[in-house]
Design a protein around this motif. Structure first.
Motif, PDB file in Angstrom:
ATOM      1  N   GLY B  69      44.414 -28.680  -0.586  1.00  0.00           N
ATOM      2  CA  GLY B  69      44.375 -28.192   0.797  1.00  0.00           C
ATOM      3  C   GLY B  69      44.614 -29.295   1.807  1.00  0.00           C
ATOM      4  O   GLY B  69      44.956 -30.422   1.450  1.00  0.00           O
ATOM      5  N   ILE B  70      44.411 -28.957   3.060  1.00  0.00           N
ATOM      6  CA  ILE B  70      44.673 -29.937   4.111  1.00  0.00           C
ATOM      7  C   ILE B  70      43.425 -30.241   4.939  1.00  0.00           C
ATOM      8  O   ILE B  70      43.508 -30.731   6.055  1.00  0.00           O
ATOM      9  N   ASN B  71      42.272 -29.943   4.368  1.00  0.00           N
ATOM     10  CA  ASN B  71      41.033 -30.136   5.123  1.00  0.00           C
ATOM     11  C   ASN B  71      40.894 -31.525   5.751  1.00  0.00           C
ATOM     12  O   ASN B  71      40.648 -31.629   6.959  1.00  0.00           O
ATOM     13  N   PRO B  72      41.048 -32.606   5.000  1.00  0.00           N
ATOM     14  CA  PRO B  72      40.868 -33.932   5.614  1.00  0.00           C
ATOM     15  C   PRO B  72      41.843 -34.187   6.762  1.00  0.00           C
ATOM     16  O   PRO B  72      41.460 -34.756   7.779  1.00  0.00           O
ATOM     17  N   ALA B  73      43.089 -33.705   6.585  1.00  0.00           N
ATOM     18  CA  ALA B  73      44.083 -33.941   7.625  1.00  0.00           C
ATOM     19  C   ALA B  73      43.741 -33.157   8.891  1.00  0.00           C
ATOM     20  O   ALA B  73      43.875 -33.652  10.010  1.00  0.00           O
ATOM     21  N   LEU B  74      43.282 -31.926   8.698  1.00  0.00           N
ATOM     22  CA  LEU B  74      42.932 -31.077   9.836  1.00  0.00           C
ATOM     23  C   LEU B  74      41.788 -31.703  10.627  1.00  0.00           C
ATOM     24  O   LEU B  74      41.861 -31.878  11.846  1.00  0.00           O
ATOM     25  N   ILE B  75      40.729 -32.059   9.901  1.00  0.00           N
ATOM     26  CA  ILE B  75      39.581 -32.693  10.561  1.00  0.00           C
ATOM     27  C   ILE B  75      40.013 -34.019  11.176  1.00  0.00           C
ATOM     28  O   ILE B  75      39.629 -34.365  12.285  1.00  0.00           O
ATOM     29  N   GLY B  76      40.861 -34.754  10.432  1.00  0.00           N
ATOM     30  CA  GLY B  76      41.333 -36.054  10.915  1.00  0.00           C
ATOM     31  C   GLY B  76      42.048 -35.932  12.251  1.00  0.00           C
ATOM     32  O   GLY B  76      41.781 -36.688  13.185  1.00  0.00           O
ATOM     33  N   THR B  77      42.947 -34.934  12.353  1.00  0.00           N
ATOM     34  CA  THR B  77      43.657 -34.727  13.615  1.00  0.00           C
ATOM     35  C   THR B  77      42.666 -34.448  14.742  1.00  0.00           C
ATOM     36  O   THR B  77      42.773 -35.007  15.845  1.00  0.00           O
TER      37      THR B  77
END
Lengths: 269, 297
Positions: B69-77
């Motif tokens: 998934g993209i959880n870290p990237a989403l939170i990171g943004t």
């Protein structure tokens, strides 16, 4: 409080001594000597460009906000030259309030419009009471007592102007300056404001600039007539000066100066 | 005498028709890229959306079965943009207040206005390289190199001119009468600014700030130099000092991978990014429309 040792006669609350005001190199008004008596309504009249509004704005240092405006001479208020370097203009404006030509209520509720000034002046009493008494003094209470939380802009132009007067009263100034307060209003609103001024006279000194000579005649005790003359070097520029200052009755019935006579009879201006 | 009726064959009417259709045609071509890009991403990326996407970490490329998934990237943004906002909004609004309320149009304020305009035109990669040289390569932040914090700083440089300009312009729209009213009853300059002019201009400033955030959230180049990328969940405050993923960099990284699963993840991330930037823009429109309506509250 900073006091200078100059003596002013009794009852004189504000006096101008040899005041000249310039915008940059352009001299707007020159060598004005003028004494305002406490408890009087004094009107400043004269043709456009004679510097009467400039003089009015000089009385509570609103001219400071115009970057190239400078003043020579002294303006004595409460024994102090308000143009002394040590004077805080904010304090001056708290004791000499101002009402402007265009009604300019804050984009807040009617209640907040009045409470704002009082609050920043450290008013600690009952705010509801102050709002009511200020609105009553400005003859606006009956019209808006049921909608104190409505925006100030919901009122009509004349009511807005009375709200601005109430707002000024709320800071309990000693002098109220009014810069053509009725020029944007209809005759009925004008009449109401004039009634308000008569009420206010009991507690405050009022200085009003007006283009309406009937109004000057109706409301004021003293009248100062300003005029403008062309510079001697003849480049067409004009400089304002105080032509005549006397009781309103004398100014309108038996003026000493020919120009005053001509102005009040409508020959120019 | 000519007839007063409209004549189709008159040469001026023919030319007029031609130019009207030509400008309509150009306008349509101008809008085409937007429509194509958005629909293409919505179709390609929309197909990849599932709950796992928002919950999982991305798997390293090469594991061909499942990209994660993209959880870290989403939170990171979100984190990086928040850091950028925390830095640039106070500084930008403060600078805008100086320009509009305090400066008297002298050489200093002219210099600042010029500088802000230049800064607005600086390519975003320059902001990234600048922070790389200043923060990342010097390890000045407690010895950390690439970090979310550095990423936020790079984005704040991009946000700053937008925030200063909109604050300056929003405040200039406030009529002078209001300032005089406040000063005329003995308010000091800072009370006038804080209680009268700033609240009056609040919505137009907020609109500009939101647009600035939307711009920053989509930037890739400055983040490649500063925040780099991370595959792992953001778990705590300390993660600010380490490499941090973001949607934009995830798209950059995974779109170039030879594996299909990673490509699909990049599409999904594009979908989320475009959708959120679009909605932020629409939100700012609504805010602006609201301002328009309530100008004379």
């Amino acid at each position: 409080m900073i006091k200078t040792n100059k003596k002013t006669p009794k009852n004189i609350i504000l006096s101008l001594e040899d005041v000249s005001i310039s915008y940059g190199t352009f001299e707007a008004v020159k060598n004005v000597f003028l004494n305002f008596k406490a408890g009087d309504i004094t009107s400043l009249i004269g043709p456009s460009g004679c510097g009467k509004s400039t003089v009015l704005r000089a009385l509570n240092r609103m001219n400071d906000l115009i970057s190239n405006c400078s003043l020579k001479g002294t303006v004595l208020f409460d024994g102090t030259n308000i143009y002394d370097k040590r004077v805080d203009p904010v304090e001056v404006r708290r004791r000499i309030g101002m009402v402007f030509q265009q009604p300019n209520p804050f984009p807040k509720s009617i209640y907040e419009n009045i409470a704002f000034g009082a609050r920043i002046n450290g008013f600690a009493g009952d705010m509801d009471e102050l709002v009511e008494s200020s609105l009553r003094k400005a003859a606006l209470w009956d019209e808006c007592k049921d909608k104190l939380n409505d925006s100030g802009y919901s009122l009509s132009g004349g009511q807005q102007q009375r709200l601005c007067i109430a707002r000024t009263i709320a800071i309990e100034p000693e002098i109220i300056l009014m810069d053509e307060p009725c020029s944007a209003l209809d005759p009925i609103s004008t009449l109401k404001i004039e009634e308000t001024m008569h009420e206010l006279k009991k507690n405050y000194t009022i200085i009003i600039v007006t283009h309406n000579m009937q109004q000057a005649l109706r409301v004021s005790d003293m009248t100062a007539f300003f005029n403008a003359i062309e510079y001697e070097d003849g480049d067409g520029g004009k400089v304002g000066y105080l032509a005549e200052f006397n009781s309103t009755k004398k100014i309108f019935n038996s003026p000493k100066e020919k120009t005053t006579q001509e102005y009040i009879s409508g020959k120019f201006g | 005498m000519n007839s007063l009726y409209y004549q189709k064959k008159l040469s001026r009417n023919v030319v007029d028709k031609f130019f009207t259709s030509l400008s309509v045609f150009c306008a349509l071509i101008a809008i085409l890229p937007l429509i194509f890009v958005v629909t293409y991403i919505l179709i390609k990326g929309g197909a990849q959306i599932n709950p796992d996407l928002f919950a999982l970490e991305p798997n390293p490329p090469g594991d061909d079965l499942d990209a994660g998934g993209i959880n870290p990237a989403l939170i990171g943004t979100l984190v990086i943009t928040t850091i950028a906002s925390i830095i640039s909004i106070p500084v930008g609004v403060g600078g805008g207040i100086y320009l509009a309320e305090y400066s008297k149009g002298g050489p200093f304020s002219k210099f600042i206005r010029f500088g802000v305009n230049v800064l607005a035109g600086v390519p975003s990669i320059i902001a990234g390289v600048f922070i790389y040289a200043l923060i990342v390569s010097t390890k000045i932040l407690f010895g950390s190199m690439y970090s979310g914090l550095a990423g936020g700083m790079a984005l704040s440089i991009l946000m700053l001119p937008t925030v200063i300009k909109t604050t300056d312009e929003g405040l200039k729209l406030v009529p002078n009468e209001l300032r005089y009213a406040s000063l005329g009853i003995g308010a000091s300059m800072y009370t006038t600014v804080l209680k009268i002019t700033l609240p009056t201009a609040f919505r137009s400033i907020a609109t500009g700030v939101v647009l600035g955030i939307a711009r920053a959230a989509g930037e890739t180049a400055p983040l490649i130099f500063t925040a780099l990328f991370s595959y792992y969940y953001i778990t705590g405050f300390g993660d600010l000092f380490y490499e941090m993923g973001s949607l934009a960099v995830l798209i950059y990284n995974f779109a170039l991978e030879p594996y299909d699963a990673q490509n699909k993840l990049a599409w999904a991330a594009s979908f989320i990014l475009v959708l959120s930037i679009l909605s932020v823009n629409i939100f700012s429109r609504i805010l602006a429309a609201f301002t328009e309506k309530t100008k004379r509250v």
